[in-house]
Design a protein around this motif. Structure first.
Motif, PDB file in Angstrom:
ATOM      1  N   UNK A 120      46.382 -14.171  11.132  1.00  0.00           N
ATOM      2  CA  UNK A 120      47.456 -13.358  11.720  1.00  0.00           C
ATOM      3  C   UNK A 120      46.973 -12.686  13.007  1.00  0.00           C
ATOM      4  N   UNK A 121      45.728 -12.226  12.987  1.00  0.00           N
ATOM      5  CA  UNK A 121      45.199 -11.527  14.168  1.00  0.00           C
ATOM      6  C   UNK A 121      44.955 -12.527  15.308  1.00  0.00           C
ATOM      7  N   UNK A 122      44.548 -13.753  14.960  1.00  0.00           N
ATOM      8  CA  UNK A 122      44.301 -14.770  15.992  1.00  0.00           C
ATOM      9  C   UNK A 122      45.602 -15.280  16.607  1.00  0.00           C
ATOM     10  N   UNK A 123      46.673 -15.244  15.813  1.00  0.00           N
ATOM     11  CA  UNK A 123      47.945 -15.794  16.282  1.00  0.00           C
ATOM     12  C   UNK A 123      48.655 -14.776  17.187  1.00  0.00           C
ATOM     13  N   UNK A 124      48.816 -15.163  18.469  1.00  0.00           N
ATOM     14  CA  UNK A 124      49.362 -14.209  19.443  1.00  0.00           C
ATOM     15  C   UNK A 124      50.777 -13.760  19.068  1.00  0.00           C
ATOM     16  N   UNK A 125      51.583 -14.690  18.567  1.00  0.00           N
ATOM     17  CA  UNK A 125      52.968 -14.369  18.206  1.00  0.00           C
ATOM     18  C   UNK A 125      53.023 -13.329  17.099  1.00  0.00           C
ATOM     19  N   UNK A 126      52.168 -13.533  16.089  1.00  0.00           N
ATOM     20  CA  UNK A 126      52.141 -12.614  14.951  1.00  0.00           C
ATOM     21  C   UNK A 126      51.622 -11.244  15.391  1.00  0.00           C
ATOM     22  N   UNK A 160      53.664  -7.903  14.859  1.00  0.00           N
ATOM     23  CA  UNK A 160      53.113  -6.933  13.899  1.00  0.00           C
ATOM     24  C   UNK A 160      52.613  -5.653  14.585  1.00  0.00           C
ATOM     25  N   UNK A 161      51.993  -5.802  15.741  1.00  0.00           N
ATOM     26  CA  UNK A 161      51.317  -4.642  16.338  1.00  0.00           C
ATOM     27  C   UNK A 161      51.871  -4.230  17.709  1.00  0.00           C
ATOM     28  N   UNK A 205      47.689 -23.615  12.634  1.00  0.00           N
ATOM     29  CA  UNK A 205      47.000 -23.761  13.922  1.00  0.00           C
ATOM     30  C   UNK A 205      45.850 -22.764  14.075  1.00  0.00           C
ATOM     31  N   UNK A 206      46.006 -21.568  13.499  1.00  0.00           N
ATOM     32  CA  UNK A 206      45.016 -20.511  13.738  1.00  0.00           C
ATOM     33  C   UNK A 206      43.847 -20.546  12.751  1.00  0.00           C
ATOM     34  N   UNK A 207      43.875 -21.467  11.801  1.00  0.00           N
ATOM     35  CA  UNK A 207      42.773 -21.485  10.824  1.00  0.00           C
ATOM     36  C   UNK A 207      41.552 -22.154  11.466  1.00  0.00           C
ATOM     37  N   UNK A 216      49.460  -5.517   4.517  1.00  0.00           N
ATOM     38  CA  UNK A 216      48.249  -4.829   5.015  1.00  0.00           C
ATOM     39  C   UNK A 216      48.388  -4.518   6.514  1.00  0.00           C
ATOM     40  N   UNK A 217      48.818  -5.524   7.295  1.00  0.00           N
ATOM     41  CA  UNK A 217      48.966  -5.295   8.745  1.00  0.00           C
ATOM     42  C   UNK A 217      49.966  -4.165   9.022  1.00  0.00           C
ATOM     43  N   UNK A 218      51.096  -4.218   8.333  1.00  0.00           N
ATOM     44  CA  UNK A 218      52.136  -3.225   8.610  1.00  0.00           C
ATOM     45  C   UNK A 218      51.739  -1.836   8.100  1.00  0.00           C
ATOM     46  N   UNK A 219      50.925  -1.802   7.050  1.00  0.00           N
ATOM     47  CA  UNK A 219      50.415  -0.506   6.573  1.00  0.00           C
ATOM     48  C   UNK A 219      49.507   0.112   7.636  1.00  0.00           C
ATOM     49  N   UNK A 220      48.711  -0.728   8.282  1.00  0.00           N
ATOM     50  CA  UNK A 220      47.820  -0.240   9.352  1.00  0.00           C
ATOM     51  C   UNK A 220      48.660   0.367  10.481  1.00  0.00           C
TER      52      UNK A 220
END
Lengths: 246, 304
Positions: free
Chosen positions: A15-21, A25-26, B91-93, A104-108
């Motif tokens: 999720x952190x690597x994926x720019x869209x996510x 999320x953040x 893709x991100x894995x 977890x991400x949204x809790x942060x």
């Protein structure tokens, strides 16, 4: 259990690597929070005391309802669910790991907002921290479940986006996040009750900030949990249906 | 032979009014490389999906190392390593994370040996979406082997892979055979099937059209040998049929004949060239290839 834990950790990293996510999320929620805190609360001072709550609702609804569905549809479209299945990874654990990682991400994000809002924008601290956490937990659970349900129902990424917007935009406009719900025309005020964000808002008012509400804030909290349970069950049923061997 | 690791008996799969697989039966021996060939829509992938427990057959029996694909799914995932034709990881894995995840679900430590064997040890930190097609295929194969399966199903493993990647995958398949792993290979590539497979089955319109070793399948077709000859001055281009061979035609200076007995036909052609004092630049004598036999079967449309 170890395998499932590994999956959650890997999902969090992906999720952190994926720019869209990362954006959904953040970056967008925190950016919107900064603008709302700095500018909009001056325009609408009623929002200021409960800025933590309104921005938590915005961030969680956006992250879960806009963020989850396209990625879940993409997993289906790209054949990733099938690939996981033949590699011995159950579909249910994929759904759960996405849901837990999102939580977890949204809790942060909510934690960042709750801590910084009183310091940066003179937002009030909740009267009841326990109440605030309980409502936040209900919001996270319910929104994530709705995101998973849309993701497992929509056939394409574009239809997922449409469905997400159909939930997200009215949640934003009718729940009292942007402006007080009582200012809305009565039919729209009633229509707002369809969306969990409206009940979350009331639960925050009553349980976290001890402010008067139109109806029992505990009932509002129960409604949010109930919607979350129904959405989770529907998401599990939909995923079972679309991945069923035929 | 009684060491069958996979048996398929009278498999039928219908999608409403369409019969995708129509009474297919074959057995696969332990340790062999078995090729499943056929044109698009022949029923290869549906047959494999029934074996993999991803489809419910309309009728028929399948046994995979004594397991029923639908009733023993959990055990099947340990017995069967599968590389799907059209599937993708997120893709991100990272390659290393994918191996860790799959190994965790198989209850084994991350298979560094497989990462090394398939040249993936230097790609552990590379995202799947940024890998080349060949690297993705190698990773998918490594993941399919993570649980030490007895049988590996490879659906078009070299599709879209460059020459070097193909050679590496072929070497890996040979290594699997040497280790006693049974390989089921679905491919469009006849040269690949001819080079790798111990036995092949050709499916046409959901039915079995040929079954046997590549040599047996090829030999069952036309028995004629082709002679291709090119002379410096092209004196044989207008030669036409000779006593021992019938003329096929010419292309870019190469004349072709078909014959039943190559030796006298070649002698006759060489004599003809020599009599016209025309030096021979190129001479080829070829049996029909598996590809030609395949095309013959597809065009004929006959099934067993």
């Amino acid at each position: 259990m170890n395998a499932f834990l590994s999956q959650i950790i890997i999902q969090l990293r992906m999720d952190i690597r994926d720019k869209g996510t990362l954006l959904v999320f953040y970056i967008v929620p925190l950016g919107f929070y900064a603008v709302m805190g700095a500018v909009f609360s001056s325009v609408n001072p009623e929002i200021k005391p409960i800025l933590s709550a309104t921005m938590a609702i915005f961030s969680v609804t956006m992250g879960a309802v806009i963020g989850i569905p396209p990625s879940l549809v993409k997993l289906r479209e790209a054949g990733t669910l099938r690939a996981y299945q033949v590699l011995g990874i159950p579909n249910a654990s994929v759904l759960l790991s996405i849901g837990i990682s999102t939580l977890i991400h949204l809790s942060v994000v909510c934690f960042i907002i709750s801590i910084s809002a009183p310091l940066l924008f003179d937002a009030e601290l909740p009267q009841s921290t326990g109440g605030f956490i309980a409502v936040l937990a209900a919001l996270l659970f319910c929104s994530t479940a709705i995101g998973l349900f849309i993701g497992s129902t929509a056939k394409t990424q574009s239809s997922a986006m449409l469905l997400s917007q159909a939930v997200f935009m009215p949640s934003l406009m009718l729940s009292g996040i942007m402006f007080p719900a009582h200012l809305l025309p009565q039919p729209l005020e009633y229509a707002g009750n369809v969306f969990p964000a409206t009940h979350v808002m009331r639960a925050f008012y009553g349980l976290a900030y001890r402010l008067p509400t139109e109806y029992n804030s505990s009932l509002a909290l129960l409604i949010v949990f109930a919607i979350g349970i129904v959405a989770s069950a529907a998401a599990a049923w939909r995923l079972g249906k679309i991945t069923r061997v035929a | 032979m009684n060491n069958y690791i996979l048996t398929l008996h009278n498999l039928v799969k219908q999608y409403q009014s369409i019969t995708a697989v129509d009474g297919v039966s074959f057995n696969i021996c332990a340790g062999e490389i078995f090729g499943l060939l056929g044109p698009n829509g022949a029923g290869k992938t549906t047959t494999l999906e029934c074996i993999e427990g991803l489809r419910v057959p309309t009728s028929g029996d399948i046994s995979v190392d004594g397991l029923h694909p639908l009733h023993n799914r959990r055990e099947l995932r340990k017995t069967l390593g599968i590389q799907l034709q059209s599937s993708s990881l997120p893709e991100a894995i990272l390659a290393g994370e994918a191996m860790t995840l799959v190994c965790a679900y198989h209850g084994v430590k991350p298979r560094e040996d497989l990462m090394q064997r398939f040249g993936l040890d230097t790609l552990k930190h590379k995202q799947y979406g940024k890998m080349s097609t060949g690297q993705k295929r190698r990773l998918q194969l490594a993941l399919a082997l993570a649980g030490n399966p007895k049988i590996v199903v490879l659906d078009e493993p070299t599709a879209g892979v460059d020459v070097q990647g193909r050679a590496e995958l072929h070497a890996a398949i040979y290594e699997l055979k040497a280790e006693g792993v049974t390989v089921i290979l679905a491919t469009h590539d006849m040269a690949e099937a001819e080079a790798l497979c111990d036995r092949i089955a050709i499916l046409i319109k959901g039915r079995l059209a040929a079954l046997g070793t590549p040599e047996q399948v090829t030999a069952a077709g036309s028995s004629q040998t082709r002679i291709t000859l090119r002379t410096r001055h092209g004196s044989l281009l207008k030669q036409g049929s000779i006593q021992k061979a019938s003329y096929l035609g010419q292309s870019e200076g190469f004349a072709q004949w078909l014959c039943n007995d190559a030796a006298p036909a070649v002698m006759e052609l060489l004599n003809a060239a020599m009599s016209q004092e025309d030096p021979v630049d190129d001479l080829r004598v070829e049996r029909p290839s598996l590809e030609e036999r395949f095309l013959e079967i597809v065009e004929g449309g006959k099934t067993l």
